[in-house]
Every structure is written in structure tokens, then in C-alpha cells.
Design a protein around this motif. Structure first.
Motif, mmCIF file in Angstrom:
data_model
loop_
_atom_site.group_PDB
_atom_site.id
_atom_site.type_symbol
_atom_site.label_atom_id
_atom_site.label_comp_id
_atom_site.label_asym_id
_atom_site.label_seq_id
_atom_site.Cartn_x
_atom_site.Cartn_y
_atom_site.Cartn_z
ATOM 1 N N ASP A 132 -7.017 6.805 0.936
ATOM 2 C CA ASP A 132 -8.047 7.389 1.809
ATOM 3 C C ASP A 132 -8.475 6.402 2.901
ATOM 4 O O ASP A 132 -9.675 6.108 3.062
ATOM 5 N N ASN A 133 -7.482 5.868 3.591
ATOM 6 C CA ASN A 133 -7.688 4.960 4.733
ATOM 7 C C ASN A 133 -8.445 3.681 4.376
ATOM 8 O O ASN A 133 -9.250 3.187 5.162
ATOM 9 N N ALA A 134 -8.188 3.161 3.200
ATOM 10 C CA ALA A 134 -8.887 1.920 2.823
ATOM 11 C C ALA A 134 -8.304 0.729 3.577
ATOM 12 O O ALA A 134 -7.142 0.746 3.992
ATOM 13 N N TYR B 151 -19.647 -0.198 0.545
ATOM 14 C CA TYR B 151 -20.659 0.512 -0.260
ATOM 15 C C TYR B 151 -20.986 -0.297 -1.514
ATOM 16 O O TYR B 151 -20.190 -0.338 -2.452
ATOM 17 N N LEU B 152 -22.112 -0.956 -1.494
ATOM 18 C CA LEU B 152 -22.488 -1.780 -2.653
ATOM 19 C C LEU B 152 -23.723 -1.170 -3.335
ATOM 20 O O LEU B 152 -24.813 -1.740 -3.290
ATOM 21 N N ASP B 153 -23.548 -0.012 -3.903
ATOM 22 C CA ASP B 153 -24.647 0.656 -4.610
ATOM 23 C C ASP B 153 -24.740 0.051 -6.018
ATOM 24 O O ASP B 153 -23.841 0.244 -6.848
ATOM 25 N N PRO B 154 -25.834 -0.700 -6.293
ATOM 26 C CA PRO B 154 -25.909 -1.413 -7.579
ATOM 27 C C PRO B 154 -25.795 -0.483 -8.792
ATOM 28 O O PRO B 154 -25.177 -0.853 -9.800
ATOM 29 N N VAL B 155 -26.370 0.707 -8.716
ATOM 30 C CA VAL B 155 -26.340 1.615 -9.872
ATOM 31 C C VAL B 155 -24.899 2.040 -10.174
ATOM 32 O O VAL B 155 -24.453 2.014 -11.328
ATOM 33 N N GLN B 156 -24.187 2.396 -9.089
ATOM 34 C CA GLN B 156 -22.804 2.840 -9.283
ATOM 35 C C GLN B 156 -21.915 1.676 -9.757
ATOM 36 O O GLN B 156 -21.075 1.856 -10.636
ATOM 37 N N PHE C 48 -7.081 0.690 -17.817
ATOM 38 C CA PHE C 48 -7.477 -0.160 -16.693
ATOM 39 C C PHE C 48 -7.133 0.491 -15.342
ATOM 40 O O PHE C 48 -7.850 0.292 -14.352
ATOM 41 N N THR C 49 -6.059 1.270 -15.293
ATOM 42 C CA THR C 49 -5.658 1.918 -14.034
ATOM 43 C C THR C 49 -6.787 2.803 -13.507
ATOM 44 O O THR C 49 -7.186 2.698 -12.335
ATOM 45 N N ALA C 50 -7.315 3.651 -14.367
ATOM 46 C CA ALA C 50 -8.373 4.574 -13.942
ATOM 47 C C ALA C 50 -9.666 3.822 -13.646
ATOM 48 O O ALA C 50 -10.400 4.180 -12.708
ATOM 49 N N VAL C 51 -9.937 2.765 -14.422
ATOM 50 C CA VAL C 51 -11.156 1.977 -14.191
ATOM 51 C C VAL C 51 -11.100 1.330 -12.808
ATOM 52 O O VAL C 51 -12.070 1.374 -12.032
ATOM 53 N N LEU C 52 -9.954 0.757 -12.483
ATOM 54 C CA LEU C 52 -9.798 0.090 -11.191
ATOM 55 C C LEU C 52 -9.893 1.102 -10.037
ATOM 56 O O LEU C 52 -10.532 0.827 -9.006
ATOM 57 N N ASP C 53 -9.317 2.250 -10.247
ATOM 58 C CA ASP C 53 -9.371 3.310 -9.239
ATOM 59 C C ASP C 53 -10.831 3.704 -8.985
ATOM 60 O O ASP C 53 -11.274 3.840 -7.830
ATOM 61 N N LEU C 54 -11.573 3.866 -10.072
ATOM 62 C CA LEU C 54 -12.988 4.251 -9.960
ATOM 63 C C LEU C 54 -13.793 3.156 -9.251
ATOM 64 O O LEU C 54 -14.646 3.450 -8.390
ATOM 65 N N PHE C 55 -13.496 1.906 -9.580
ATOM 66 C CA PHE C 55 -14.174 0.747 -8.971
ATOM 67 C C PHE C 55 -13.962 0.752 -7.456
ATOM 68 O O PHE C 55 -14.901 0.569 -6.673
ATOM 69 N N ARG C 56 -12.735 1.006 -7.061
ATOM 70 C CA ARG C 56 -12.425 1.021 -5.626
ATOM 71 C C ARG C 56 -13.092 2.214 -4.940
ATOM 72 O O ARG C 56 -13.600 2.097 -3.827
ATOM 73 N N LYS C 57 -13.077 3.360 -5.607
ATOM 74 C CA LYS C 57 -13.671 4.555 -4.999
ATOM 75 C C LYS C 57 -15.162 4.351 -4.765
ATOM 76 O O LYS C 57 -15.722 4.804 -3.762
ATOM 77 N N GLN D 183 -15.193 3.686 -0.840
ATOM 78 C CA GLN D 183 -15.428 5.018 -0.267
ATOM 79 C C GLN D 183 -16.832 5.540 -0.498
ATOM 80 O O GLN D 183 -17.177 6.639 -0.039
ATOM 81 N N GLY D 184 -17.636 4.790 -1.240
ATOM 82 C CA GLY D 184 -19.024 5.204 -1.448
ATOM 83 C C GLY D 184 -19.180 6.387 -2.384
ATOM 84 O O GLY D 184 -20.219 7.053 -2.370
ATOM 85 N N HIS D 185 -18.157 6.633 -3.201
ATOM 86 C CA HIS D 185 -18.277 7.743 -4.149
ATOM 87 C C HIS D 185 -19.199 7.347 -5.307
ATOM 88 O O HIS D 185 -19.415 6.167 -5.563
ATOM 89 N N THR D 186 -19.685 8.382 -5.996
ATOM 90 C CA THR D 186 -20.440 8.088 -7.225
ATOM 91 C C THR D 186 -19.489 8.277 -8.402
ATOM 92 O O THR D 186 -18.464 8.956 -8.277
#
Lengths: 269, 326
Positions: free
Chosen positions: A60-62, A143-148, A214-223, A227-230
Motif C-alpha cells: 500500500d505504497n509504503a 502513525y505512532l498511536d500508543p494504544v495501537q 510472526f508473519t501476521a504479527v509483523l504485518d499488523l505492526f506495519r499496518k 498506514q495508521g490502521h487500528t
């Protein structure tokens, strides 16, 4: 269990501080910093600051530098956590303290979680330092949202712990640490999307990537960071992480119990 | 009370013969039909040569190793089914320097092990202080164990084994390598634990004086099997070791020698008469002490006894004899 957890974390903290006052921490941070530098050189001198459209589509254009540095930093966090928790029983064997540990009626889960707690606290500091290096090198984390971030961090601990237990069982059953852990870490670096999106892998290899939480965890971390996703926006990743982690935990504890019995027969017999 | 019935342990040992050749599997019997009883307030010795199965027995009773067959209970708790429950009641002290964390101090070690046994914090603090004093480590309690001498590490092992105030204590060569004063103090403490605090103790040792001094009962095992059991003095009687009497006189006329031989024959004892440095030595070995009769016979013959030595049977010799026979 909680008392064993805290006591083990405290014990490991004291032992690490006396055994490796700074060298372990510095060593890991340097490894992370080198990874940042390699990513930077690749991006600047090899790719000339350009990535192809496939990369943009997959991510997604990272920004590649941020993508690679997040991957490297989180990978360092993962291997530090997995390695030390999974080796903890083998370390007891080397130190000659396994028998006393098994002699006590203490909770094995509490003991393992204690090792995890001490390790996570150090690994998190290392993660933060490597990300700081990355930021200095020019990577931007929009996007550095501490909660996310805290949510992903918590989820990642669960996933990494489940992997550690399975690896601990493998180590006990083979009585080996180096080959087991290094094989796993190399596979993780290739399969889990640490420096490139897993979509670049051959189609038949990609299911293997999804067999490692770990693959999905890393993907979620990057998102979350790029990308500012929750976290809540990705139930498919959460399901993947939890399903795999629970499976790894169940397999790990079952195997660990069996390996432990066989191991005792071997060393006492 | 600890009671084991027909406890057996068979190890399966794989021996690799080469990289491509399949390993051969060998069964090693470490314990066989072991039926033991350890009551609170008693010290029980578990004796045998190296490899007899003493340590395996302790590991089974401590819940570390699952027996291949047989059962055991500790205060009516099934040790095979509930190893975690019995672990709360027992502890093991082994000789040597292992089983403690070298990077931690003595106090940190004891705090950690206390936490593993869920000893209440206030009680743990008081107990650590008392145990550190007991093993004579008060001055070095806050120094990392890696800087300790071998004896100091072993003393810490003893404190570690007492950290949960176990109702039953298994001592596997506990005084190995300890200096005389600490070993003596430890023996006194072990006796006190059993007699005054009603603890049941199982002791393995190669120091026979320890067995004679401490044990109420002894199990002699060989090749994993109990071959004899009884109080130390009963084992000596069982081995029929007899008592030796050695007498030195200036000279032994034929008549006096004949009287001594007749005396020995009456009591089914053996007699040896030989030359000594300044006279003659008479060695009589019988089931009982014949010194009084020999002295009377010699003085009746007008002879002056220059030296008298009585060799009492030793437990060590008795155990050796019983092991060879068993």
C-alpha cells in the motif's frame, strides 16, 4: 504462579546483568543498527530510492526504508524473545540447576513467563533503540498511536511466547540449541516478510509463511505504524495470530512435557 | 510416613554404533522391587556401592523421575500420581557444587528457591537468616556464589535443601568434601531435625561413621535391589563378623599354648600363634569376645600379658561382606 514468574524474572535480570553488563545489549543493538544500515544502502545505492509498482501494491505504497527498518527492528525483538525463553531449560542443564528446579513444585508456566518477562523488557528497549537508529537514518514512521502500538506489542508477546514454547520442546528433545534456533531464525527472516513482502515468494512457499504467527504479527505492526490502521480493522490477522498461537502453545506444552520426561531419562539413565 | 512398594526403574539406553547404523537399545535396571519405609523422626540409611541405585531411588521418591512400576506414598499421598503434591513435602541435598546459581549470591539463591516453594515472604526472610547462620555463610551471604570455595558452595546447597522446611529430607552424600567442623555440625543438625523436629531423613553416604552415628535403620542395596535391612548393629550381627583378640606375651610354653587352643576350640574360634617383636602374639577370632577367658587362662599358667587389643567388628566390613554375599 505469579510469585514464580516474578522471582524468575528477577533472577534472570540479576544473572544477565552480572554475566553481560552491557555486551549483550550492545551486541543486539549493533546487529539491529547494521540491518538498518544495510537497508539504507540497498535503498539509496541499489534501488536509487525507487521501488517498483509491485512493492507499492503489496505494501500500500509504503516507504521501503521504513518498511525494512520496522521489519528488522521487530525481527530483532522477536529473536531476542524467542531465543532466551526457549533456551531457558537448556541453560538450567548447562548450569547444573535443572534437577533443583524440577525438584520444586513450582509452576512451569510461571517459570517460562518469568523468563519471558525479563527478556521482553530488554528486547523492547532494544527495539526502541533500533527504531531510533532507523529514524536517524531517514525512515519515517507516520502513525505512532500508543494504544495501537501497545496492542500489537501485547499480541506479539503472546505469539512469540507460543513459538518459544514449541522451540523449547524441540531443543529439549534434540538436546541442541544452536542448530534449532538458527534454522528457525533464518527461516523466519526468509518467510515472514522481514525485509520484503511475502508476496514476492513463490506461491507454494507463501502458505509456509502463514504457518508462522510472526508473519501476521509483523504485518499488523506495519499496518498500524505505516498506514495508521487500528488493530480492530484486521480481524483476519487477529484470527490468524490467535489460532496459530494457541496451536503452537498446545503443541509446545504437550511436546515439552514429553521431551522433559525423555530428557530426564537420558541424563539420569 | 514414606512407604514404597516394589518400586522399579528401568532405563532405556540407546547406543549409537555409527552415523548410518541403527542404535542398539539396552535396558538398564536401576531399581528393582524396592520396598522402603521412612518414618518421621527416623534417620534411614540407603547404602550400596556406586551404581547400586541409591540416587535413582532418591530421584523417584522426590518426584523427579517416574518409576517404571511400583508405587510409593508420602503421608498417604500417591507419589506416582501426584508428584507435585509430594514435592512440597520433600527436598534433596546432594554433595558437590551444582544445583545452585553461581551468578547469584547465597541470599539471592535462597530467595529464589524460597519463591519456587511458595514460602511466605516474612517467614522466608527469617528462615534465610537462620540457614545462612547455620551453614556459616553469614559473612559471605551477599557475594556471588562463583567466588565461593567448593566447601562454601556445598554449605549453600545444604541451606537450599532446607529452605522449604521439608518434612522428609533426602541427603545424597551431604558431607562430601566438607571440612570436619562443618560436617560435624551438619550431622548434629540432621540428628536434631529427626529427633527434635520429627523429620524423616533418608541418607546415602560412603562415610560409615555417619551411618553408625546417625542411622536408626539401614537398607543395603545392590544392583537396584534391597539385599539386607536392619539397624546398624543388627547388620553387623547378620554378617557374623566376630571379634578379634590379640594378646602379646614374652613367651608361650607348650602347655599354655595347648590351653589357649582348647579354649578357642570350645568356642569355635580360630587361633593363630606367631612371633612378635619382643615375644609371642596370640590372635583369637571368634563369634564373641574371648579376651576375659584368654587372660584368665594365661594368668593361670603364670604368664604376664604385655599387650591386649580387641578388634570390634566394623559396620563397613559387615556391609562389604553382606554386599559380596548378596
Amino acid at each position: 504462579m505469579f510469585r514464580v514468574l516474578l522471582a524468575t524474572a528477577k533472577r534472570n535480570f540479576i544473572v544477565s546483568r552480572r554475566a553481560y553488563p552491557w555486551s549483550l545489549f550492545v551486541g543486539r543493538v549493533i546487529t539491529g543498527a547494521y540491518t538498518v544500515l544495510i537497508s539504507l544502502f540497498l535503498y539509496v545505492y541499489l534501488f536509487q530510492g525507487q521501488t517498483n509498482t509491485l512493492f507499492d501494491t503489496y505494501t500500500d505504497n509504503a516507504d521501503y526504508l521504513a518498511f525494512a527498518i520496522l521489519g528488522a527492528a521487530f525481527f530483532t525483538f522477536a529473536i531476542a524473545s524467542i531465543m532466551n525463553v526457549s533456551r531457558t531449560m537448556m541453560v538450567e542443564v548447562w548450569e547444573g540447576t535443572l534437577e533443583t528446579l524440577l525438584l520444586s513444585p513450582s509452576s512451569r508456566l510461571g517459570y517460562m513467563l518469568g523468563s519471558l518477562l525479563e527478556q521482553i523488557s530488554r528486547a523492547t528497549l532494544e527495539l526502541a533503540v533500533i527504531l531510533l537508529f532507523g529514524w536517524i537514518a531517514g525512515a519515517r514512521f507516520p502513525y505512532l498511536d500508543p494504544v495501537q502500538i501497545l496492542s500489537v506489542w501485547g499480541i506479539s508477546i503472546f505469539a512469540l511466547f507460543s513459538m518459544s514454547i514449541t522451540l523449547a520442546a524441540l531443543m529439549l528433545s534434540t538436546r541442541d540449541t544452536y542448530i534449532s534456533q538458527n534454522t528457525l531464525f533464518i527461516l523466519m527472516s526468509l518467510l515472514c516478510g522481514v525485509t520484503f513482502p511475502i508476496q514476492y515468494l513463490p506461491a507454494w512457499v507463501q502458505p509456509l509463511s502463514h504457518a508462522v504467527p510472526f508473519t501476521a504479527v509483523l504485518d499488523l505492526f506495519r499496518k498500524v505504524i505505516l498506514q495508521g490502521h487500528t488493530v480492530g480493522q484486521h480481524p483476519e490477522l487477529l484470527i490468524e495470530i490467535f489460532a496459530l498461537s494457541v496451536a503452537y502453545l498446545a503443541l509446545g506444552f504437550w511436546w515439552l512435557h514429553r521431551s522433559e520426561r525423555k530428557f530426564l531419562q537420558k541424563i539420569f539413565g | 510416613m514414606i512407604q514404597s512398594d516394589n518400586l522399579c526403574k528401568v532405563y532405556t539406553v540407546k547406543e549409537k554404533k555409527g552415523f548410518f547404523r541403527p542404535a542398539s537399545v539396552k535396558k538398564v535396571v536401576a531399581a528393582q522391587d524396592l520396598s522402603l519405609r521412612i518414618e518421621p523422626g527416623h534417620i534411614v540409611g540407603l547404602l550400596g556401592v556406586n551404581g547400586a541405585g541409591k540416587t535413582t531411588t532418591i530421584r523417584m521418591l522426590a518426584g523427579i523421575l517416574a518409576p517404571t512400576s511400583g508405587t510409593f506414598t508420602i503421608d498417604d499421598i500417591d507419589g506416582v500420581r501426584h508428584p507435585k503434591e509430594i514435592k512440597k513435602k520433600v527436598n534433596v541435598i546432594t554433595g558437590g557444587e551444582r544445583n545452585i546459581y553461581w551468578r547469584l549470591t547465597a541470599r539471592e539463591n535462597l530467595e529464589y528457591f524460597g519463591a519456587l516453594y511458595s514460602v511466605p515472604k516474612a517467614e522466608l526472610k527469617e528462615r534465610i537468616g537462620r540457614l545462612i547462620d547455620l551453614v556459616g555463610l553469614a559473612d559471605s551471604a551477599d557475594i556471588p556464589v562463583e567466588k565461593y570455595s567448593k566447601g562454601m558452595k556445598q554449605r549453600l546447597q545444604i541451606a537450599r535443601g532446607l529452605i522449604n522446611d521439608p518434612k522428609y529430607l533426602f541427603l545424597d552424600e551431604p558431607t562430601l568434601g566438607l571440612d570436619i567442623a562443618i560436617a560435624k555440625e551438619l550431622r548434629a543438625y540432621i540428628r536434631d531435625l529427626a529427633r527434635e523436629h520429627d523429620r524423616g531423613i533418608l541418607l546415602t553416604t560412603h562415610y560409615i561413621t555417619e551411618v553408625e552415628e546417625l542411622c536408626d535403620r539401614v537398607y543395603l542395596i545392590n544392583k537396584g535391589r534391597v539385599i539386607k535391612t536392619g539397624a546398624p548393629h543388627e547388620l553387623i550381627q547378620l554378617a557374623q563378623m566376630g571379634v578379634g583378640v590379640c594378646i602379646h606375651v614374652d613367651a608361650l610354653p607348650d602347655a599354655a599354648a595347648g590351653n589357649i587352643k582348647a579354649l578357642a576350640a570350645r568356642y569355635d574360634a580360630s587361633v593363630e600363634i606367631g612371633r612378635a617383636e619382643h615375644g609371642v602374639s596370640i590372635l583369637i577370632h571368634g563369634a564373641e569376645n574371648l579376651s576375659t577367658y584368654c587372660m584368665k587362662s594365661l594368668t593361670d599358667d603364670g604368664l604376664l600379658v604385655k599387650k591386649l587389643e580387641i578388634t570390634e567388628p566394623k559396620l563397613e566390613d559387615a556391609l562389604m561382606k553382606l554386599t559380596m554375599e548378596g
